[in-house]
Design a protein around this motif. Sequence first.
Motif, PDB file in Angstrom:
ATOM      1  N   GLN A 129      -6.056 -58.896 -11.232  1.00 21.45           N
ATOM      2  CA  GLN A 129      -5.524 -57.610 -10.772  1.00 21.45           C
ATOM      3  C   GLN A 129      -5.195 -57.656  -9.282  1.00 21.45           C
ATOM      4  N   LYS A 130      -6.008 -58.385  -8.496  1.00 24.20           N
ATOM      5  CA  LYS A 130      -5.726 -58.504  -7.067  1.00 24.20           C
ATOM      6  C   LYS A 130      -4.457 -59.332  -6.835  1.00 24.20           C
ATOM      7  N   VAL A 131      -4.239 -60.341  -7.667  1.00 24.95           N
ATOM      8  CA  VAL A 131      -2.999 -61.127  -7.571  1.00 24.95           C
ATOM      9  C   VAL A 131      -1.794 -60.218  -7.791  1.00 24.95           C
ATOM     10  N   PHE A 132      -1.894 -59.377  -8.828  1.00 23.18           N
ATOM     11  CA  PHE A 132      -0.806 -58.447  -9.098  1.00 23.18           C
ATOM     12  C   PHE A 132      -0.619 -57.456  -7.949  1.00 23.18           C
ATOM     13  N   ASP A 133      -1.696 -57.001  -7.347  1.00 20.32           N
ATOM     14  CA  ASP A 133      -1.611 -56.061  -6.225  1.00 20.32           C
ATOM     15  C   ASP A 133      -0.862 -56.687  -5.047  1.00 20.32           C
ATOM     16  N   GLU A 171       6.606 -52.590  -9.292  1.00 17.33           N
ATOM     17  CA  GLU A 171       5.450 -52.128 -10.059  1.00 17.33           C
ATOM     18  C   GLU A 171       5.152 -53.105 -11.184  1.00 17.33           C
ATOM     19  N   ILE A 172       3.897 -53.574 -11.237  1.00 11.31           N
ATOM     20  CA  ILE A 172       3.455 -54.482 -12.296  1.00 11.31           C
ATOM     21  C   ILE A 172       2.466 -53.733 -13.181  1.00 11.31           C
ATOM     22  N   LEU A 186      -6.573 -56.416 -20.173  1.00 12.98           N
ATOM     23  CA  LEU A 186      -5.882 -57.693 -20.075  1.00 12.98           C
ATOM     24  C   LEU A 186      -6.245 -58.442 -18.797  1.00 12.98           C
ATOM     25  N   THR A 187      -6.519 -57.701 -17.725  1.00  8.02           N
ATOM     26  CA  THR A 187      -6.810 -58.331 -16.432  1.00  8.02           C
ATOM     27  C   THR A 187      -8.314 -58.514 -16.197  1.00  8.02           C
ATOM     28  N   SER A 188      -9.118 -57.736 -16.884  1.00  7.86           N
ATOM     29  CA  SER A 188     -10.565 -57.798 -16.664  1.00  7.86           C
ATOM     30  C   SER A 188     -11.126 -59.181 -16.997  1.00  7.86           C
TER      31      SER A 188
END
Length: 361
Positions: free
Chosen positions: A295-299, A308-309, A315-317
């Motif tokens: 999730q941090k990679v996506f951020d 916006e992703i 899915l990210t957890s």
Amino acid sequence: MPEDFSNFEIEDFAFHETFQDWVLLPASEHRSFWERYLATHLDQTDRILAARELVLGLKTTQQAPADDDLARAIWQNIQQRTQTETRQLSSFFWRVAASVLLVAGLGTALWWFQNREAGNLTPLAVDKTAPAETLEEVNHTDNILKVHLSDGSVVSLGKDSRLTYPKKFDATQRVVSLSGEAFFEVKRNPDRPFLVYANETVTKVLGTSFRVEAYDDAPEVTVQVKTGRVSVFAKKDFEDEPTKAQRTGVVLTPNQQAVFLKNQTQLSKSLVATPELLMPPSQKPSFDFNNTPLQKVFDVLERAYGVEIVADPDLTSGRALTVSMEDETLYEKLDVVCMTLGLSYQIVDAKVIVENNNNKR
């Protein structure tokens, strides 16, 4: 209001209710429509301006006395003087006079002539709100042509492209017309929106930079945003509902584009082919991830590219990534992330939708 004024003659414009309202009332609700129409239909400029003068001329006849005997006498007098006076008066004045005669009635119209000759009536007073002089730039070279507008905005005009614009913008809005390709750097002014008419589309901004590709022989029109926010509409939707609070259109932010398919009159939004980093090199984030939560990679990617992703938390957890992607494009970065973690993505309405690889259709 008719959708098509292309076959209107001078009298058709002059006796159209909304046109008269625009000419005679400074605060008319139809003002923006007719000024925009004039700016984008240059082939009708002569007829529209002549119609304005006719409306103003007819207005002066409202208090004219009606006396048929006097009218006949004055008409004979005018006939005798016509041959010499036409050498001194413009042909346009006589065309307007003829229309006044036909519509207002002979006695009334001759009163208008008589008082004009006697100096008691100002001849076809010039409306101070008349549209400004229109200019045109055409780029026939292989180089970019810079066009500087009166408000400080700059247009970089591409090859085989034409820009039509007023010498000076009016106080309410800034309207230009484009055929071809151009990059716009618009001076911000929240009180005077900037409108670009281009092949059945209207792009509306307050101040931003964006590119428009709208060649006459191309099947589509594309608007791409570099900075700021842009609204794009189909021209028909924009003009048919000039007072509607929420017209049918799309709102674009950096790295997004709108594509208008001419044959389908369909407008869609997506990401540009190669999204760019939105911050200067000195503020470029690191794309060197070391056991970094997904999730941090996506951020990081979202902030870097303004995209916006969307990914389900389930899915990210519990997923993390170790990889360096400093030189890759956004799409290459997404490919690396998804292939590494067994995911897939697709672009929907300018958003990146991430899902399990087995959900991909």
